[in-house]
Design a protein around this motif. Structure first.
Motif, short mmCIF file in Angstrom:
data_model
loop_
_atom_site.label_atom_id
_atom_site.label_comp_id
_atom_site.label_asym_id
_atom_site.label_seq_id
_atom_site.Cartn_x
_atom_site.Cartn_y
_atom_site.Cartn_z
N ARG A 90 0.85 -1.18 0.00
CA ARG A 90 0.00 0.00 0.00
C ARG A 90 0.89 1.23 0.00
NH1 ARG A 90 -4.99 -1.81 0.70
NH2 ARG A 90 -5.10 -3.92 1.56
N MET A 126 -5.11 8.49 -1.72
CA MET A 126 -4.72 7.16 -2.21
C MET A 126 -3.89 6.39 -1.20
SD MET A 126 -5.85 6.89 -5.24
CE MET A 126 -6.98 8.08 -5.93
N ARG A 128 -4.23 4.43 1.25
CA ARG A 128 -4.47 3.04 1.61
C ARG A 128 -4.54 2.12 0.40
NH1 ARG A 128 -3.05 1.28 5.81
NH2 ARG A 128 -4.57 -0.40 5.75
N ARG A 129 -4.37 2.69 -0.80
CA ARG A 129 -4.49 1.87 -2.00
C ARG A 129 -3.24 1.02 -2.23
NH1 ARG A 129 -7.25 3.30 -6.67
NH2 ARG A 129 -9.18 4.38 -6.21
N GLN A 133 -2.63 -1.02 -8.02
CA GLN A 133 -3.93 -0.59 -8.55
C GLN A 133 -3.94 0.87 -8.95
OE1 GLN A 133 -6.50 -1.51 -5.29
NE2 GLN A 133 -6.57 -3.70 -5.76
N LEU A 134 -2.81 1.56 -8.77
CA LEU A 134 -2.79 2.99 -9.07
C LEU A 134 -2.56 3.24 -10.56
CD1 LEU A 134 -0.59 4.42 -6.18
CD2 LEU A 134 -3.08 4.41 -6.36
#
Lengths: 263, 244
Positions: A90, A126, A128-129, A133-134
């Motif tokens: 993350r 963003m 916690r992403r 997936q970014l």
């Protein structure tokens, strides 16, 4: 801040960097220009201690990049060209890991620094992403946040805006300009406009040598900036005498810069 | 030391969060449980013999050759492949810390694979058979020692290539050589001296002794030395970017 003398890097006989010297004072933003294969990335990799030069010396903040490699690396924030990141982590986790590696010891300090760079690079939503997936733009920002997280005095950014959309390019550009107030920055790019807007000084590399090095004003002719002309003159002047392969390569460089111009 | 801890944690995390690790865990436990049962039946339910019988099962020995490379193949090769190697090596960390942390992470996961097998002696106990815990502990020590050796081989092969499959295959071949090939050499060699020396390096024989409950320190010294040697090679392999 950055002192480079007679830097040479050979890869199995081929000189990727062929005897360059320059000095960058504290607080300057230097643009590194040149067609693909001119030696920009190689030079940056030597500055960041990824590999040592074949000969010549690099000093960052008075420290030798080979002998005091670890100390030098602590003083540099580096954004590599393709922004490689651990996609299974993350954002906040990754930055905390990098901060820890780069010597931000205490938990509180790390939380402050990570929070700061998240805000600064517009990554807070963003945090916690998963990095995997970014989007490209956000990954680029994570890369820049990583470069900044230990608050280094020197930033080395290898094509920080490549592959971004126009609004993202503007954001990153503004960020770099802003960072230039407090940091020594070296950035490489194909986008001549970017250099014009951001840099104090421009170095044009060609075939491992510095073809031209000067303050931005020196590229002004009759008040108009002639950076593109200077660039093309160097590239074509040399390639008309050399192989067609290098001519096609310069073609890519020129077309990229044209695209950058419209962006 | 701090860097080592940070990097090792990241490495263990990378293995622990990879879905493939759980396939490995499943396969591992299935093979161990299945063949332990077969081994137990083969010796007529004699517990003290069952560990020896189990240690001699070729499929189990093959498993020992397969699992460590599955855990280590990505360690350095994938960093090179994806380019994160550059991020890693431009951070203020030494090559040695990187290699050692990769080893610690993979070895920790390997050791964790064995944890669930504790149910085997417990189950035997429940059914009224009393395994000798000294024997179980000796066998575990042997498996951890051998595991460290094989994990270090995997780290080394992962450091010489950016292709994960190549890293796996090379490590597997080396493991098979050390497990079976050395024994072959020892038996086939016409020279008395070679036979004498290599017989000390026959790993199936080591396993047999560990399974009997004997911890021969010479074997552990051999594993530790070999582990150090392959990790040293891995460090050299990372350093090679400096003179290429």
């Amino acid at each position: 801040m950055i002192d480079v003398e007679h830097l040479v890097k050979r890869f199995s006989g081929f000189a990727a960097v062929d005897g360059i010297s320059f000095h960058v004072p504290r607080g300057q933003i230097v643009g590194f220009l040149g067609p693909n294969g001119a030696g920009k990335t190689t030079t940056m990799r030597i500055l960041t201690g990824f590999f040592p030069p074949t000969s010549g010396s690099v000093r960052i903040d008075g420290l030798d990049a080979v002998r005091d490699s670890l100390a030098v690396r602590r003083r540099i924030g580096y954004l590599p060209e393709s922004v490689p990141l651990y996609t299974d982590m993350r954002v906040v986790e990754y930055l905390d890991f990098r901060a820890r590696l780069k010597g931000v010891r205490s938990r509180k300090q790390r939380r402050d620094r990570v929070g700061h760079v998240l805000d600064r690079c517009g990554l807070a939503p963003m945090r916690r992403r998963l990095i995997g997936q970014l989007s490209k733009g956000y990954r680029q920002r994570v890369g820049i946040a990583d470069a900044l997280v230990h608050d280094p005095p020197v930033l080395i950014l290898d094509e920080p805006t490549v592959g971004l959309d126009p609004s993202q390019i503007r954001e990153i550009r503004d960020l770099v300009r802003d960072l230039g107030q407090t940091h020594t920055v070296m950035l490489s790019t194909h986008i001549l406009q970017e250099v014009e807007m951001v840099c104090d000084r421009v170095m044009i590399l060609f075939a491992g040598k510095i073809a031209r090095d000067g303050a931005m004003e020196e590229y002004r002719v009759n008040g108009a900036l002639e950076l593109e002309d200077a660039f093309l003159r160097i590239v074509h002047g040399a390639s008309s005498a050399s192989s067609p392969a290098s001519a096609s390569e310069t073609g890519t460089g020129a077309s990229t810069s044209a695209r950058g111009g419209t962006a | 030391m701090r860097n080592l801890l940070t990097l090792s944690r990241r490495e263990l995390g990378a293995i622990a969060f990879a879905p493939s690790s759980y396939w490995i865990l499943g396969l591992f436990l299935f093979v161990v449980a299945y063949f332990f049962r077969l081994a137990l039946v083969a010796v007529g339910g004699d517990i003290s013999q069952s560990y020896r019988s189990f240690a001699s099962v070729v499929y189990f020995q093959l498993l020992l050759c397969v699992v460590p490379p599955l855990l280590t193949m990505r360690s350095i090769a994938s960093e090179r492949h994806s380019g994160t190697f550059e991020m890693l090596m431009t951070a203020p960390v030494t090559d040695r810390q990187v290699v050692l942390s990769k080893f610690v992470g993979a070895f920790a996961f390997y050791a964790a694979l064995w944890l669930p097998t504790i149910v085997i002696p417990i189950a035997l106990f429940q059914f009224g058979a009393y395994p000798d815990f000294g024997q179980v502990i000796a066998f575990t020590i042997g498996l951890l020692g051998l595991g460290a050796f094989f994990v270090s081989i995997g780290i080394f092969t992962s450091s010489v290539t950016s292709k994960i499959q190549a890293a796996f295959f090379l490590a597997f071949v080396l493991n098979v050589f050390f497990l079976f090939g050395v024994a072959g050499l020892a038996w086939l060699s016409p020279s008395e001296i070679v036979r004498d020396w290599s017989s000390a390096l026959i790993i199936p024989q080591h396993l047999d002794e560990f399974a009997r409950g004997i911890v021969d320190v010479r074997y552990l010294v051999f594993y530790v030395t070999a582990t150090g040697f392959f990790l040293f090679l891995a460090v050299r392999s990372l350093e090679s970017r400096q003179w290429r």
